[in-house]
Design a protein around this motif. Structure first.
Motif, PDB file in Angstrom:
ATOM      1  N   TRP A  28      -6.514  -0.884 -18.168  1.00 17.18           N
ATOM      2  CA  TRP A  28      -7.683  -0.132 -17.707  1.00 17.18           C
ATOM      3  C   TRP A  28      -8.904  -0.404 -18.575  1.00 17.18           C
ATOM      4  N   ARG A  29      -8.706  -0.511 -19.871  1.00 13.88           N
ATOM      5  CA  ARG A  29      -9.833  -0.820 -20.759  1.00 13.88           C
ATOM      6  C   ARG A  29     -10.417  -2.193 -20.432  1.00 13.88           C
ATOM      7  N   LEU A  78       0.846  -1.189   0.000  1.00 15.53           N
ATOM      8  CA  LEU A  78       0.000   0.000   0.000  1.00 15.53           C
ATOM      9  C   LEU A  78       0.887   1.246   0.000  1.00 15.53           C
ATOM     10  N   ARG A  79       0.705   2.092  -1.034  1.00 18.56           N
ATOM     11  CA  ARG A  79       1.561   3.256  -1.227  1.00 18.56           C
ATOM     12  C   ARG A  79       0.837   4.247  -2.138  1.00 18.56           C
ATOM     13  N   PRO A  80       1.383   5.448  -2.345  1.00 19.04           N
ATOM     14  CA  PRO A  80       0.652   6.464  -3.111  1.00 19.04           C
ATOM     15  C   PRO A  80       0.216   6.034  -4.504  1.00 19.04           C
ATOM     16  N   SER A  81       1.030   5.267  -5.226  1.00 14.58           N
ATOM     17  CA  SER A  81       0.633   4.889  -6.582  1.00 14.58           C
ATOM     18  C   SER A  81      -0.585   3.972  -6.581  1.00 14.58           C
ATOM     19  N   LEU A  82      -0.687   3.069  -5.606  1.00 12.32           N
ATOM     20  CA  LEU A  82      -1.864   2.200  -5.520  1.00 12.32           C
ATOM     21  C   LEU A  82      -3.088   3.005  -5.090  1.00 12.32           C
ATOM     22  N   GLU A  83      -2.883   3.970  -4.219  1.00 13.32           N
ATOM     23  CA  GLU A  83      -3.991   4.831  -3.817  1.00 13.32           C
ATOM     24  C   GLU A  83      -4.520   5.608  -5.020  1.00 13.32           C
ATOM     25  N   ALA A  84      -3.615   6.042  -5.887  1.00 13.72           N
ATOM     26  CA  ALA A  84      -4.039   6.754  -7.094  1.00 13.72           C
ATOM     27  C   ALA A  84      -4.824   5.833  -8.021  1.00 13.72           C
ATOM     28  N   MET A  85      -4.409   4.573  -8.132  1.00 10.10           N
ATOM     29  CA  MET A  85      -5.156   3.609  -8.938  1.00 10.10           C
ATOM     30  C   MET A  85      -6.551   3.405  -8.359  1.00 10.10           C
ATOM     31  N   ALA A  86      -6.644   3.333  -7.041  1.00  4.98           N
ATOM     32  CA  ALA A  86      -7.948   3.145  -6.395  1.00  4.98           C
ATOM     33  C   ALA A  86      -8.868   4.328  -6.674  1.00  4.98           C
ATOM     34  N   ARG A  87      -8.319   5.533  -6.603  1.00  5.91           N
ATOM     35  CA  ARG A  87      -9.147   6.715  -6.876  1.00  5.91           C
ATOM     36  C   ARG A  87      -9.579   6.760  -8.343  1.00  5.91           C
ATOM     37  N   ARG A  88      -8.698   6.356  -9.231  1.00  6.17           N
ATOM     38  CA  ARG A  88      -9.067   6.336 -10.648  1.00  6.17           C
ATOM     39  C   ARG A  88     -10.210   5.358 -10.881  1.00  6.17           C
ATOM     40  N   LEU A  89     -10.122   4.176 -10.285  1.00  7.72           N
ATOM     41  CA  LEU A  89     -11.188   3.191 -10.433  1.00  7.72           C
ATOM     42  C   LEU A  89     -12.479   3.693  -9.797  1.00  7.72           C
ATOM     43  N   ALA A  90     -12.359   4.320  -8.643  1.00 10.83           N
ATOM     44  CA  ALA A  90     -13.545   4.858  -7.973  1.00 10.83           C
ATOM     45  C   ALA A  90     -14.231   5.913  -8.831  1.00 10.83           C
ATOM     46  N   GLY A  91     -13.450   6.661  -9.597  1.00 13.99           N
ATOM     47  CA  GLY A  91     -14.023   7.682 -10.456  1.00 13.99           C
ATOM     48  C   GLY A  91     -14.946   7.136 -11.522  1.00 13.99           C
ATOM     49  N   HIS A  92     -14.858   5.832 -11.762  1.00 14.82           N
ATOM     50  CA  HIS A  92     -15.747   5.184 -12.731  1.00 14.82           C
ATOM     51  C   HIS A  92     -16.994   4.612 -12.061  1.00 14.82           C
ATOM     52  N   GLY A  93     -17.186   4.924 -10.768  1.00  9.58           N
ATOM     53  CA  GLY A  93     -18.425   4.528 -10.105  1.00  9.58           C
ATOM     54  C   GLY A  93     -18.327   3.325  -9.200  1.00  9.58           C
ATOM     55  N   TYR A  94     -17.181   3.153  -8.536  1.00  8.31           N
ATOM     56  CA  TYR A  94     -16.992   2.006  -7.646  1.00  8.31           C
ATOM     57  C   TYR A  94     -16.445   2.471  -6.294  1.00  8.31           C
ATOM     58  N   THR A  95     -16.730   1.686  -5.265  1.00  3.03           N
ATOM     59  CA  THR A  95     -16.136   1.907  -3.954  1.00  3.03           C
ATOM     60  C   THR A  95     -15.023   0.878  -3.791  1.00  3.03           C
ATOM     61  N   VAL A  96     -13.797   1.364  -3.652  1.00  2.00           N
ATOM     62  CA  VAL A  96     -12.608   0.519  -3.786  1.00  2.00           C
ATOM     63  C   VAL A  96     -11.848   0.441  -2.464  1.00  2.00           C
ATOM     64  N   LEU A  97     -11.679  -0.772  -1.967  1.00  2.00           N
ATOM     65  CA  LEU A  97     -10.949  -1.023  -0.724  1.00  2.00           C
ATOM     66  C   LEU A  97      -9.597  -1.653  -1.048  1.00  2.00           C
ATOM     67  N   VAL A  98      -8.522  -1.065  -0.509  1.00  2.00           N
ATOM     68  CA  VAL A  98      -7.165  -1.584  -0.723  1.00  2.00           C
ATOM     69  C   VAL A  98      -6.542  -1.904   0.630  1.00  2.00           C
ATOM     70  N   PRO A  99      -6.610  -3.142   1.089  1.00  2.00           N
ATOM     71  CA  PRO A  99      -6.027  -3.473   2.393  1.00  2.00           C
ATOM     72  C   PRO A  99      -4.527  -3.727   2.297  1.00  2.00           C
ATOM     73  N   ASN A 100      -3.835  -3.458   3.377  1.00  2.00           N
ATOM     74  CA  ASN A 100      -2.439  -3.872   3.521  1.00  2.00           C
ATOM     75  C   ASN A 100      -2.450  -5.330   3.954  1.00  2.00           C
ATOM     76  N   VAL A 101      -2.278  -6.235   3.007  1.00  2.00           N
ATOM     77  CA  VAL A 101      -2.394  -7.658   3.332  1.00  2.00           C
ATOM     78  C   VAL A 101      -1.220  -8.152   4.188  1.00  2.00           C
ATOM     79  N   PHE A 102      -0.186  -7.332   4.319  1.00  2.00           N
ATOM     80  CA  PHE A 102       0.965  -7.673   5.157  1.00  2.00           C
ATOM     81  C   PHE A 102       0.859  -7.066   6.551  1.00  2.00           C
TER      82      PHE A 102
END
Length: 251
Positions: free
Chosen positions: A240-241, A43-67
């Motif tokens: 992404w497509r 979990l780091r800024p680049s993954l957070e940015a990916m989550a926000r991008r996906l959320a912008g398409h209409g989803y609620t996105v959870l990214v857990p630190n599995v470690f």
């Protein structure tokens, strides 16, 4: 696309507290849930940015630190541009943490992540989707098999060791999966040679799983991760497509 916001949070699991990141459309309404599984760098800024991008398409996105058992993210000091070839100590530190996360532990945690999504007012009712990267792709497939009634779709990108001789190889779970799957394989990935892709597809065909398995020609392991040396912008755009098409037809 809509505006999306993100927030850090803590999730309670049977064995402790997992730090996580949540991204969702900025409209206060419930949206289909997505469980985004990280790669080994965590979990780091680049993954957070990916989550926000996906959320912008209409989803609620959870990214857990599995470690989370090993500590809060980041577990190691990561440079802005990650090149494991120049920083071998990164995997020297992460390797034991990865090995300690057994399939049984990971799937116990997955139940907690899915419970959190099911209980959130920001998540619409019904099954959720998952997307995973590198080791996260494997976790997504395992989650689909462990919780078939709760997972509608899984995307796995540049995941390795999907069809090995091991007794707990992911391909052996095919007959438990009801979700639709998408695989975006890296063409230049020694962790998933052609014979493993063939073995994976044979297992999925035999089990009657709905899936697409595609080879991203010229792409290397980790091609979606913009903060790494493996990043491939063209392959990432294709990712992404394909990802949005999967969730668009299943969620």
């Amino acid at each position: 696309m809509t505006n999306a916001r993100g927030v850090s949070l803590d999730l309670t699991t049977p064995e402790g507290v997992a730090d996580a990141y949540l991204a969702h459309p900025d409209d206060g309404r419930p949206h289909p849930g997505i469980l985004l599984y990280m790669d080994a760098f965590g979990l780091r800024p680049s993954l957070e940015a990916m989550a926000r991008r996906l959320a912008g398409h209409g989803y609620t996105v959870l990214v857990p630190n599995v470690f989370y058992r090993a500590g809060r993210a980041p577990l190691v000091d990561l440079p802005d541009h990650i090149d494991p070839g120049k920083r071998p100590e990164i995997f020297e530190k992460l390797g034991p943490v990865m090995s300690a996360l057994t399939p049984a532990l990971a799937m116990r945690d997955a139940g907690s992540y899915l419970d959190w999504l099911a209980g959130s007012p920001l998540v619409a009712e019904g099954p959720v989707g998952s997307t995973g990267y590198c080791m996260g792709g494997v976790l997504g497939i395992r989650t689909a098999a462990a919780y078939p009634d709760r997972i509608a779709a899984v995307a796995s990108f540049h995941a390795g060791r999907l069809a090995t001789d091991a007794e707990d190889s992911p391909h052996r779970l095919a007959d438990r999966i009801t979700a639709e799957l998408f695989f975006g394989h890296a063409d230049q990935d020694p962790s998933l040679p052609a014979d493993q892709i063939e073995r994976l597809e044979h297992a999925l065909d035999a089990a009657g799983v709905r899936y697409r398995s595609e080879l991203y020609e010229g792409a290397h392991h980790g091609f979606t991760q913009a903060d790494t040396a493996a990043y491939d912008a063209d392959a990432d755009d294709r990712h992404w497509r394909d990802l949005l098409a999967l969730f668009g037809r299943t969620l």
